[in-house]
Design a protein around this motif. Structure first.
Motif, PDB file in Angstrom:
ATOM      1  N   UNK A 223       6.208 -13.709   6.332  1.00  0.00           N
ATOM      2  CA  UNK A 223       5.292 -14.742   5.882  1.00  0.00           C
ATOM      3  C   UNK A 223       6.081 -15.881   5.257  1.00  0.00           C
ATOM      4  N   UNK A 224       5.844 -17.099   5.721  1.00  0.00           N
ATOM      5  CA  UNK A 224       6.524 -18.243   5.138  1.00  0.00           C
ATOM      6  C   UNK A 224       5.840 -18.636   3.835  1.00  0.00           C
ATOM      7  N   UNK A 225       6.615 -18.720   2.767  1.00  0.00           N
ATOM      8  CA  UNK A 225       6.106 -19.195   1.489  1.00  0.00           C
ATOM      9  C   UNK A 225       6.267 -20.704   1.385  1.00  0.00           C
ATOM     10  N   UNK A 226       7.372 -21.185   1.882  1.00  0.00           N
ATOM     11  CA  UNK A 226       7.680 -22.605   1.978  1.00  0.00           C
ATOM     12  C   UNK A 226       8.840 -22.700   2.967  1.00  0.00           C
ATOM     13  N   UNK A 227       9.143 -23.879   3.490  1.00  0.00           N
ATOM     14  CA  UNK A 227      10.255 -23.959   4.443  1.00  0.00           C
ATOM     15  C   UNK A 227      11.541 -23.376   3.866  1.00  0.00           C
ATOM     16  N   UNK A 228      12.128 -22.458   4.618  1.00  0.00           N
ATOM     17  CA  UNK A 228      13.361 -21.828   4.195  1.00  0.00           C
ATOM     18  C   UNK A 228      13.207 -20.625   3.304  1.00  0.00           C
ATOM     19  N   UNK A 229      11.968 -20.205   3.021  1.00  0.00           N
ATOM     20  CA  UNK A 229      11.724 -19.079   2.123  1.00  0.00           C
ATOM     21  C   UNK A 229      10.609 -18.214   2.696  1.00  0.00           C
TER      22      UNK A 229
ATOM     23  N   UNK B   8       8.724 -14.087   2.971  1.00  0.00           N
ATOM     24  CA  UNK B   8       8.545 -12.763   2.381  1.00  0.00           C
ATOM     25  C   UNK B   8       8.214 -11.767   3.474  1.00  0.00           C
ATOM     26  N   UNK B   9       8.766 -10.563   3.373  1.00  0.00           N
ATOM     27  CA  UNK B   9       8.319  -9.448   4.204  1.00  0.00           C
ATOM     28  C   UNK B   9       7.787  -8.367   3.268  1.00  0.00           C
TER      29      UNK B   9
ATOM     30  N   UNK C 234      11.019   1.669   5.954  1.00  0.00           N
ATOM     31  CA  UNK C 234      10.049   1.289   6.968  1.00  0.00           C
ATOM     32  C   UNK C 234       9.814  -0.199   7.094  1.00  0.00           C
ATOM     33  N   UNK C 235      10.378  -0.992   6.185  1.00  0.00           N
ATOM     34  CA  UNK C 235      10.251  -2.443   6.303  1.00  0.00           C
ATOM     35  C   UNK C 235      11.196  -3.019   7.358  1.00  0.00           C
ATOM     36  N   UNK C 236      11.989  -2.173   7.995  1.00  0.00           N
ATOM     37  CA  UNK C 236      12.851  -2.660   9.075  1.00  0.00           C
ATOM     38  C   UNK C 236      12.030  -3.362  10.156  1.00  0.00           C
ATOM     39  N   UNK C 237      10.922  -2.767  10.528  1.00  0.00           N
ATOM     40  CA  UNK C 237      10.084  -3.385  11.565  1.00  0.00           C
ATOM     41  C   UNK C 237       9.527  -4.721  11.094  1.00  0.00           C
ATOM     42  N   UNK C 238       9.154  -4.809   9.815  1.00  0.00           N
ATOM     43  CA  UNK C 238       8.679  -6.085   9.261  1.00  0.00           C
ATOM     44  C   UNK C 238       9.789  -7.134   9.349  1.00  0.00           C
ATOM     45  N   UNK C 239      11.016  -6.716   9.061  1.00  0.00           N
ATOM     46  CA  UNK C 239      12.153  -7.624   9.154  1.00  0.00           C
ATOM     47  C   UNK C 239      12.305  -8.143  10.582  1.00  0.00           C
TER      48      UNK C 239
END
Length: 249
Positions: free
Chosen positions: A1-7, A9-10, A35-40
């Protein structure tokens, strides 16, 4: 998820990790759960990037719910993993503490545990080799991250200040959603080794002037670092006055 350009969150408000992205590559700050590997992978694909663009993982501290996929990146892709020296052994699985849990509510605890187990929390992967950073160090990595020591949650807890993103990433130095009570808003994080020291350490965040305060657990805070620290201090004072601040209810 983009929080702002260049930043980015997963993960989610239960457990989160962050990506700092610029033309030179990606800095990963904390690595969530295995398990956050897939999110990455999904976030990288959305960015048109790959694992090969990741230059380093910075750990805000050495607890298992922040190590996540860090060793996988190091072992399989040669990505260096950095942590403060005081938490180096903890990240390698050679040292830990047993802090009190504090106040709890059955529903939020069950929800957090179910999520964590589903993301591999029962199979934590420690980091076999780490590089150490120091307080005040500015690393030659995407986003030019600066390390701010925040001892208290653990001896080597740090925040990572990324001026280009107007953000300070604080790990478990504070939380905006208490995983054991469900209470929302900036407040002290649970599982803290030395709560009094952790609270004092937050004053070191104020000079950043950061707009974004990004915890490992909870909603991203975009109301400014001063307001976040003030809110944590109020919450700590209120908890100290509460006659029902301990125990499962």
């Amino acid at each position: 998820m983009e929080l702002r350009p260049g930043l980015h969150r997963i993960g989610n408000d239960m457990v989160a990790a962050y990506l700092v992205v610029d033309g030179s590559g990606i800095t990963v700050i904390d690595a969530g759960l295995p398990g956050h590997w897939r999110d990455l992978e999904q976030e990288l694909a959305a960015l048109g990037r790959s694992v090969e663009d990741i230059r380093a993982v910075l750990l805000t501290h050495g607890d298992p719910d922040h190590l996540g996929f860090a060793e996988r990146l190091r072992r399989d892709h040669g990505v260096p993993v950095y942590v403060h020296g005081a938490d180096s052994a903890r990240a390698r699985g050679q040292g830990s503490t047993n802090p009190g849990w504090g106040p709890m509510r059955l529903g939020p605890v069950a929800k957090f545990l179910a999520y964590a187990v589903g993301k591999g929390a029962l199979r934590p992967v420690h980091v076999a080799e780490v590089r150490e950073f120091e307080d005040g160090e500015v690393l030659d990595l995407p986003g030019a991250p600066r390390i701010i020591a925040l001892p208290g949650h653990s001896p080597g807890s740090v925040a990572v200040h990324v001026p280009a993103a107007e953000a300070v990433l604080v790990g478990d130095a504070l939380t905006t959603r208490h995983v054991l009570t469900g209470q929302e808003g900036p407040q002290p994080a649970p599982f803290t080794d030395d709560p009094a020291q952790a609270l004092r350490s937050l004053e070191r965040l104020r000079p950043t002037g950061a707009r974004w305060v990004l915890p490992g657990h909870g909603t991203p805070w975009r109301g400014g670092v001063d307001a976040a620290v003030d809110a944590v201090e109020r919450a700590a004072a209120d908890a100290g006055r509460s006659p029902r601040r301990r125990g499962l209810r």
